[in-house]
Write an enzyme that holds these catalytic residues in place. Structure first.
Site, PDB file in Angstrom:
ATOM      1  N   CYS A 195       2.093   5.474  -5.800  1.00 12.82           N
ATOM      2  CA  CYS A 195       2.377   6.911  -5.706  1.00 12.82           C
ATOM      3  C   CYS A 195       1.647   7.699  -6.800  1.00 12.82           C
ATOM      4  O   CYS A 195       1.774   7.386  -7.983  1.00 12.82           O
ATOM      5  CB  CYS A 195       3.886   7.159  -5.797  1.00 12.82           C
ATOM      6  SG  CYS A 195       4.283   8.916  -5.703  1.00 12.82           S
TER       7      CYS A 195
ATOM      8  N   GLY B 184      -4.984   4.058   4.769  1.00 11.80           N
ATOM      9  CA  GLY B 184      -5.939   5.105   4.412  1.00 11.80           C
ATOM     10  C   GLY B 184      -6.732   5.566   5.614  1.00 11.80           C
ATOM     11  O   GLY B 184      -7.557   4.818   6.142  1.00 11.80           O
ATOM     12  N   ASP B 185      -6.415   6.794   6.051  1.00 10.87           N
ATOM     13  CA  ASP B 185      -7.117   7.387   7.200  1.00 10.87           C
ATOM     14  C   ASP B 185      -7.035   6.552   8.474  1.00 10.87           C
ATOM     15  O   ASP B 185      -7.965   6.581   9.293  1.00 10.87           O
ATOM     16  CB  ASP B 185      -8.588   7.666   6.857  1.00 10.87           C
ATOM     17  CG  ASP B 185      -8.730   8.925   6.005  1.00 10.87           C
ATOM     18  OD1 ASP B 185      -7.695   9.574   5.753  1.00 10.87           O
ATOM     19  OD2 ASP B 185      -9.852   9.237   5.597  1.00 10.87           O
TER      20      ASP B 185
ATOM     21  N   PRO C  32       5.242   3.642   4.551  1.00  6.16           N
ATOM     22  CA  PRO C  32       6.312   4.463   3.970  1.00  6.16           C
ATOM     23  C   PRO C  32       5.828   5.872   3.673  1.00  6.16           C
ATOM     24  O   PRO C  32       4.710   6.050   3.183  1.00  6.16           O
ATOM     25  CB  PRO C  32       6.670   3.728   2.662  1.00  6.16           C
ATOM     26  CG  PRO C  32       5.526   2.833   2.371  1.00  6.16           C
ATOM     27  CD  PRO C  32       4.802   2.566   3.644  1.00  6.16           C
TER      28      PRO C  32
ATOM     29  N   ARG D 191      -0.151   9.230   8.062  1.00  6.90           N
ATOM     30  CA  ARG D 191      -0.280  10.586   8.619  1.00  6.90           C
ATOM     31  C   ARG D 191      -0.626  10.581  10.107  1.00  6.90           C
ATOM     32  O   ARG D 191      -0.282  11.517  10.826  1.00  6.90           O
ATOM     33  CB  ARG D 191      -1.314  11.376   7.813  1.00  6.90           C
ATOM     34  CG  ARG D 191      -0.759  11.783   6.456  1.00  6.90           C
ATOM     35  CD  ARG D 191      -1.807  12.444   5.596  1.00  6.90           C
ATOM     36  NE  ARG D 191      -2.857  11.518   5.211  1.00  6.90           N
ATOM     37  CZ  ARG D 191      -3.822  11.795   4.359  1.00  6.90           C
ATOM     38  NH1 ARG D 191      -3.875  12.996   3.822  1.00  6.90           N
ATOM     39  NH2 ARG D 191      -4.720  10.899   4.043  1.00  6.90           N
TER      40      ARG D 191
ATOM     41  N   LYS E  28       2.658  -2.395  -2.932  1.00  2.35           N
ATOM     42  CA  LYS E  28       1.699  -1.406  -2.413  1.00  2.35           C
ATOM     43  C   LYS E  28       0.902  -0.867  -3.589  1.00  2.35           C
ATOM     44  O   LYS E  28       1.482  -0.375  -4.562  1.00  2.35           O
ATOM     45  CB  LYS E  28       2.477  -0.270  -1.736  1.00  2.35           C
ATOM     46  CG  LYS E  28       1.690   1.003  -1.453  1.00  2.35           C
ATOM     47  CD  LYS E  28       1.189   1.044  -0.032  1.00  2.35           C
ATOM     48  CE  LYS E  28       0.511   2.347   0.316  1.00  2.35           C
ATOM     49  NZ  LYS E  28       1.393   3.403   0.738  1.00  2.35           N
TER      50      LYS E  28
ATOM     51  N   GLN F 287      11.310   0.264   0.116  1.00  6.99           N
ATOM     52  CA  GLN F 287      10.303   0.372  -0.941  1.00  6.99           C
ATOM     53  C   GLN F 287      10.940   0.874  -2.231  1.00  6.99           C
ATOM     54  O   GLN F 287      11.583   1.930  -2.251  1.00  6.99           O
ATOM     55  CB  GLN F 287       9.167   1.302  -0.534  1.00  6.99           C
ATOM     56  CG  GLN F 287       8.003   1.137  -1.515  1.00  6.99           C
ATOM     57  CD  GLN F 287       6.884   2.121  -1.294  1.00  6.99           C
ATOM     58  OE1 GLN F 287       7.097   3.322  -1.353  1.00  6.99           O
ATOM     59  NE2 GLN F 287       5.695   1.610  -1.053  1.00  6.99           N
TER      60      GLN F 287
HETATM   61  C1  LIG Z   1       4.083  12.810   3.158  1.00 12.07           C
HETATM   62  C2  LIG Z   1       3.675  11.469   2.628  1.00 12.07           C
HETATM   63  C3  LIG Z   1       4.577  10.720   1.895  1.00 12.07           C
HETATM   64  C4  LIG Z   1       4.220   9.466   1.410  1.00 12.07           C
HETATM   65  N1  LIG Z   1       5.153   8.712   0.739  1.00 12.07           N
HETATM   66  C5  LIG Z   1       4.854   7.442   0.383  1.00 12.07           C
HETATM   67  C6  LIG Z   1       5.858   6.578  -0.168  1.00 12.07           C
HETATM   68  O1  LIG Z   1       7.031   6.948  -0.323  1.00 12.07           O
HETATM   69  N2  LIG Z   1       5.481   5.320  -0.511  1.00 12.07           N
HETATM   70  C7  LIG Z   1       4.190   4.863  -0.333  1.00 12.07           C
HETATM   71  O2  LIG Z   1       3.898   3.715  -0.660  1.00 12.07           O
HETATM   72  N3  LIG Z   1       3.240   5.660   0.193  1.00 12.07           N
HETATM   73  C8  LIG Z   1       3.550   6.904   0.564  1.00 12.07           C
HETATM   74  N4  LIG Z   1       2.588   7.679   1.166  1.00 12.07           N
HETATM   75  C9  LIG Z   1       1.248   7.121   1.398  1.00 12.07           C
HETATM   76  C10 LIG Z   1       1.099   6.520   2.778  1.00 12.07           C
HETATM   77  O3  LIG Z   1       1.966   5.420   2.962  1.00 12.07           O
HETATM   78  C11 LIG Z   1      -0.349   6.069   3.038  1.00 12.07           C
HETATM   79  O4  LIG Z   1      -0.664   4.984   2.217  1.00 12.07           O
HETATM   80  C12 LIG Z   1      -1.350   7.191   2.792  1.00 12.07           C
HETATM   81  O5  LIG Z   1      -0.914   8.405   3.368  1.00 12.07           O
HETATM   82  C13 LIG Z   1      -2.726   6.841   3.341  1.00 12.07           C
HETATM   83  O6  LIG Z   1      -2.700   6.703   4.721  1.00 12.07           O
HETATM   84  P1  LIG Z   1      -3.231   7.876   5.727  1.00 12.07           P
HETATM   85  O7  LIG Z   1      -4.537   8.384   5.141  1.00 12.07           O
HETATM   86  O8  LIG Z   1      -3.372   7.146   7.028  1.00 12.07           O
HETATM   87  O9  LIG Z   1      -2.173   8.935   5.743  1.00 12.07           O
HETATM   88  C14 LIG Z   1       2.929   8.955   1.637  1.00 12.07           C
HETATM   89  C15 LIG Z   1       2.013   9.724   2.355  1.00 12.07           C
HETATM   90  C16 LIG Z   1       2.369  10.956   2.859  1.00 12.07           C
HETATM   91  C17 LIG Z   1       1.369  11.756   3.658  1.00 12.07           C
END
Ligand SMILES: Cc1cc2nc3c(=O)[nH]c(=O)nc-3n(C[C@H](O)[C@H](O)[C@H](O)COP(=O)(O)O)c2cc1C
Length: 310
Positions: free
Chosen positions: A88, A189-190, A4, A213, A127, A58
């Protein structure tokens, strides 16, 4: 699966991710009170289509107070899974006791999850993050509390609330949670590229990965991941024709979902992500910021062909 993302995980983005193989997607986090108020913007977030399945919603809440009403509203929509946000890190959210603030209150989180599990006909998941800060890593305990509440799976972002979205992912903390729980643990995460996703599986033993991302401007990451893990094959990134066709298709879905007037503005950020890292495309991004017109935007997308590196 597609993680999400607030302001990103709308129906058009989910559909594009699914076209390249994302097997499960989520709405962005939505506050239970906003759902109960049924305002127009929130209702739009609840809409999905038959191609947009299976779909998780969510929820964000500080306590169980408004949950029953929320589930009533949600019964009018189609969801396959109910995820609860205890991750969050945004101060606007945590100040009100929501999101990652609940990591500091495992018992409260457990009772919210218990209410959700008891009232909802759908599977409930949560989460979490590894903890509030480096000195209060408690994901394992939180996970055990959540499992005790009867949830079906757990998502964990391997950073603390204090880390936000930067700093290193703690693979060991994720593994500790995975080792302690019986339910599936999905790691976040990453997960930005195939080697990093492979590392996530290898170091944590997780049951699945959520991509956030890494999918921005790169829905092909799902195809690459699935081809690698299910078929053992390495897939090339998209050729320019496919890249342009996908961007146009995404643009079209956004215009259909939001209407032309809002759609062009909403699509700009996605265009920026699609072109990031493509050498020489800054002028195209600048142009995209100067137009509100669909036809001109389509021309800008076509101009990408000039920047094809192959
Ligand atoms: C722009 C953005 C918005 C996000 N919004 C949510 C959200 O609404 N709910 C949630 O559980 N995580 C949210 N996240 C976290 C991501 O789901 C993810 O757990 C986090 O970015 C780590 O993964 P990554 O390092 O691969 O980006 C958000 C992340 C980003 C970058």
């Amino acid at each position: 699966m597609l993680a999400p993302m607030a302001g990103v995980s709308d129906m058009p983005f989910r559909l594009i991710s699914r076209e390249f193989g994302a097997p499960l997607a989520f709405t962005e986090m939505i506050d239970v009170r906003a759902i109960n108020q049924r305002d127009k913007r929130t209702r739009k977030m609840l809409i999905s289509s038959p191609e947009d399945r299976p779909l998780g919603i969510q929820l964000l809440a500080a306590d169980e107070k408004h949950i029953e009403g929320t589930l009533d509203v949600l019964s009018e929509y189609h969801f396959d899974l109910l995820d609860f946000n205890a991750a969050c890190p945004t101060p606007k959210v945590t100040r009100k006791g929501k999101g990652a603030a609940l990591l500091k209150e495992p018992r409260k989180l457990r009772s919210i999850l218990k209410v959700l599990v008891g009232l909802s006909k759908l599977p409930v998941t949560v989460k979490i993050r590894t903890g509030w800060d480096e000195d209060s890593i408690n994901a394992r305990d939180i996970g055990l509390f959540a499992e005790d509440a009867g949830i079906s799976a757990l998502f964990i972002h391997g950073r603390t609330k204090t880390q936000g979205y930067s700093g290193v992912v703690n693979y060991r903390n994720i593994k500790e949670v995975k080792d302690a729980l019986k339910i599936p643990v999905i790691a976040s995460g990453d997960n930005l590229s195939l080697p990093l996703i492979e590392k996530m599986f290898r170091e944590t033993g997780c049951d699945g990965v959520a991509i956030a991302r890494g999918a921005l401007g790169n829905p092909w990451i799902f195809r690459e991941t699935i081809n690698f893990f299910q078929h053992g094959t390495i897939t090339e990134g998209p050729a320019i024709d496919e890249r342009i066709a996908t961007i146009k298709r995404h643009f079209d879905l956004v215009l259909k979902h939001y209407g032309e007037e809002r759609g062009v503005g909403i699509f700009r950020k996605f265009f920026i992500w699609y072109t990031k890292g493509l050498k020489g495309t800054k002028q195209l991004r600048d142009k995209a910021f100067r137009t509100d017109r669909k036809d001109l935007f389509l021309q800008i997308i076509d101009e990408l062909r000039k920047f094809d590196a192959h």
